[in-house]
Design a protein around this motif. Structure first.
Motif, short mmCIF file in Angstrom:
data_model
loop_
_atom_site.label_atom_id
_atom_site.label_comp_id
_atom_site.label_asym_id
_atom_site.label_seq_id
_atom_site.Cartn_x
_atom_site.Cartn_y
_atom_site.Cartn_z
N GLY A 1 0.78 -1.06 -0.13
CA GLY A 1 0.08 0.01 -0.17
C GLY A 1 0.75 1.22 0.21
N ALA B 1 1.76 5.57 -0.47
CA ALA B 1 0.14 6.12 -0.64
C ALA B 1 -0.27 6.83 -1.67
N ALA C 1 -2.66 8.21 -4.79
CA ALA C 1 -4.12 8.42 -5.09
C ALA C 1 -4.40 8.50 -6.43
N ALA D 1 -9.20 3.88 -7.53
CA ALA D 1 -8.19 3.06 -6.63
C ALA D 1 -7.32 2.68 -7.83
N ASN E 1 -14.10 -1.99 -6.53
CA ASN E 1 -13.75 -1.47 -7.61
C ASN E 1 -13.85 -2.22 -8.98
N TRP F 1 -9.03 -4.78 -11.18
CA TRP F 1 -9.19 -4.33 -9.73
C TRP F 1 -9.90 -5.46 -8.93
N LYS G 1 -4.22 -5.27 1.62
CA LYS G 1 -3.48 -4.37 0.84
C LYS G 1 -3.89 -4.49 -0.56
N TRP H 1 -5.47 -1.52 -0.86
CA TRP H 1 -6.87 -0.94 -0.35
C TRP H 1 -7.74 -1.93 0.01
#
Length: 543
Positions: free
Chosen positions: A475, A478, A480, A489, A520, A530, A541, A543
């Protein structure tokens, strides 16, 4: 009615009798070719090495660099910036490489060429590792068998593939453990990575073991711990890439478009492959904050900086002494970067990224003077720094630093972290900058995984696949997504290609059923970028 003359019929009759006495398979032999049954492994080796090197660059400098926000594109950008991959990401190129490599291995076994056997096992491990890292479950034990294995091989689970890779690398390390003089079949020019040096190939084999042990560390921590500790405890038996001189790299020849750096403007006369790539602001900003000496080597300073001046009359937009001045009303609420030195392109910034930072000529063929371009070295077809970077001393020391942070017997985390940063600078010709850089706030070791993975992410420039796999596992950083990204994501895997879903339906469906659908991926179904493969299922992990 057709009439044949006597002098025509006799030659035809003679030829037909001649060919009727021959085995037809003899006629299918190309006298100018090299047959798989007799080919010398040294003739196959360069193709395997060069095509693998190009494959890594095509990922790590192209779309995967967009995923991990090393770079962004301002034209033909949707795949790179926004993960708009569709459902047809083919692994055919990788299996073609594996077939050539299997020929290399089989011929090396037949001729008892142990150096070539060891190299082939290393390359097999690297390519199969890349396939399962990218897609998840994949044909492995039944792959490469051609007609004998059928055209619909089963998909092996990731844990089986990683276990096979580690076993092959162990075997390779043994095959490559002898002095160079003990091998009688090495042709140095055929080995474009290490010029026939078995000691460096053995280091590569063991360094790849470290990579894959850390890859599975969240799912099989005891296996990973024991494997890494065994290598560290036996450096003579298991030497590793511990300094930049042993990095596994491949230089580009630069003779044509097929053997040149992909963004070069030598063979791409339009220059579009270079012009559209920009450093992403996500990478650029932390490098600026720590005065990272690699920044100036990877990116150019912005050609025309922007400045917003509240004292200017309404409607002002003018260039003075190389700076474009704007009054606040001209900017409004539009996102703008007024850094006078470097300006990166934010991730998925818009559906028209070429317009970013008030580019006066947005569009597919635009030139944006207000965003930093990559350094001019990336316009060249070849150069001392233009290399496929497959495995490095920096990566190895970062892995050992992380293992030490976990409490495993892998040495001192701080020592390995500092060695990793130094190795990266050395690889880019910046060793003299190490002391000053290490003293920077944010670079001096703080014992956090975030710092360690953050520096590893930077060091993986042009080899972004490793940064993606680290992000997926930890992760970190971080990252975005931006405004225009396909999902909110980052993606986790490649789609299985349509041909596999149609022609190998039973086995591909079984592999799909093992993927974990996420919030996702629901709009795609299981075959989604995803969806979570085995490697990250249950880890929480990234997300």
């Amino acid at each position: 009615m057709t009439i044949f003359k006597k002098n025509t019929v006799l030659p035809i009759l003679f030829l037909s009798l001649l060919f009727s006495c021959k085995d037809l398979t003899d006629l299918n032999v190309n006298p100018n070719g090299v047959q798989p049954e007799t080919v010398n492994p040294n003739l196959v080796l360069p193709t395997v090495l060069t095509e693998t090197g190009k494959a890594f660059v095509n990922l790590g400098f192209q779309n995967i660099a967009g995923v991990v926000q090393h770079t962004q594109k301002d034209a033909w950008f949707s795949e790179h910036n926004d993960y708009d991959w569709g459902g047809d990401q083919s692994w055919t190129t990788y299996y073609d490489l594996l077939r050539n490599n299997d020929l290399l291995y089989q011929r090396a076994v037949a001729l008892d060429m142990q150096f070539q056997q060891g190299v082939a096992l290393v390359m097999k491990s690297m390519i199969f590792g890349l396939i399962t890292d990218l897609w998840g479950d994949a044909p492995y034990t039944e792959a490469l068998k051609g007609e004998s294995g059928g055209i619909a091989p089963k998909y092996d689970s990731q844990d089986v593939i990683y276990a096979g890779i580690l076993a092959d690398l162990d075997k390779a390390s043994t095959l490559l453990s002898k002095p160079k003089a003990s091998y009688g079949s090495i042709i140095e020019s055929a080995d474009v990575y290490y010029a026939g040096d078995p000691a460096k190939w053995q280091k590569l084999a063991n360094s790849l073991k470290l990579r894959y042990y850390m890859r599975i560390s969240a799912k099989q921590p005891e296996v990973a711990k024991a494997g890494i500790e065994k290598i560290v405890a036996n450096p003579t038996q298991y030497p590793i890439i511990d300094d930049a001189s042993a990095d596994a790299t491949m230089a580009f020849v630069g003779n044509n478009s097929g053997d040149s750096w992909p963004s070069n403007t030598v063979f791409d006369i339009s220059g579009s492959n270079y012009r559209r790539i920009k450093m992403c602001s996500t990478l650029l900003k932390p490098m600026q904050a720590t005065s990272d000496p690699r920044l100036a080597l990877w990116a150019k300073k912005v050609e025309v900086p922007l400045a917003v001046d509240a004292t200017l009359p309404t409607g002002t937009d003018k260039i003075v002494n190389g700076v474009r001045y704007l009054s606040p009303d001209k900017v409004g609420t539009t996102q703008i970067d007024t850094d006078p030195n470097y300006v990166g392109l934010p991730p998925s910034v818009s559906q028209l990224p070429s317009s970013y930072n008030f580019n006066p000529t947005p569009g597919q063929t635009s030139y944006n003077p207000h965003v930093s371009y990559l350094n001019e070295i990336y316009m060249q077809a070849k150069g001392p720094l233009l290399k496929a970077r497959l495995v490095s001393a920096a990566e190895v020391h970062f892995i050992l630093a992380e293992a030490a942070q976990k409490g495993w017997a892998a040495g001192d985390a701080k020592t390995h972290y500092e060695a990793a940063v130094k190795a990266s600078l050395t690889a880019w010709g910046l060793a003299s900058s190490y002391t000053a850089f290490m003293a920077q706030k944010g670079v001096a070791y703080d014992a956090t995984l975030a710092q360690l993975i953050g520096q590893k992410w930077i060091a993986s420039w042009t080899n972004a696949t490793e940064a993606w796999f680290d992000y997926r596992r930890t992760g970190l950083p971080a990252l975005a997504t931006g405004y225009a990204a396909k999902r909110k994501a980052l993606p986790l895997r490649f789609y299985y290609m349509r041909d596999e879903l149609n022609l190998n339906k039973t086995n591909s469906t079984a592999a799909l059923d093992k993927l974990e659908v996420t919030a996702n991926s629901q709009s795609d179904g299981k075959n989604s970028a995803w969806s979570k493969p085995w490697l990250v299922q249950g880890t929480g992990k990234p997300w």
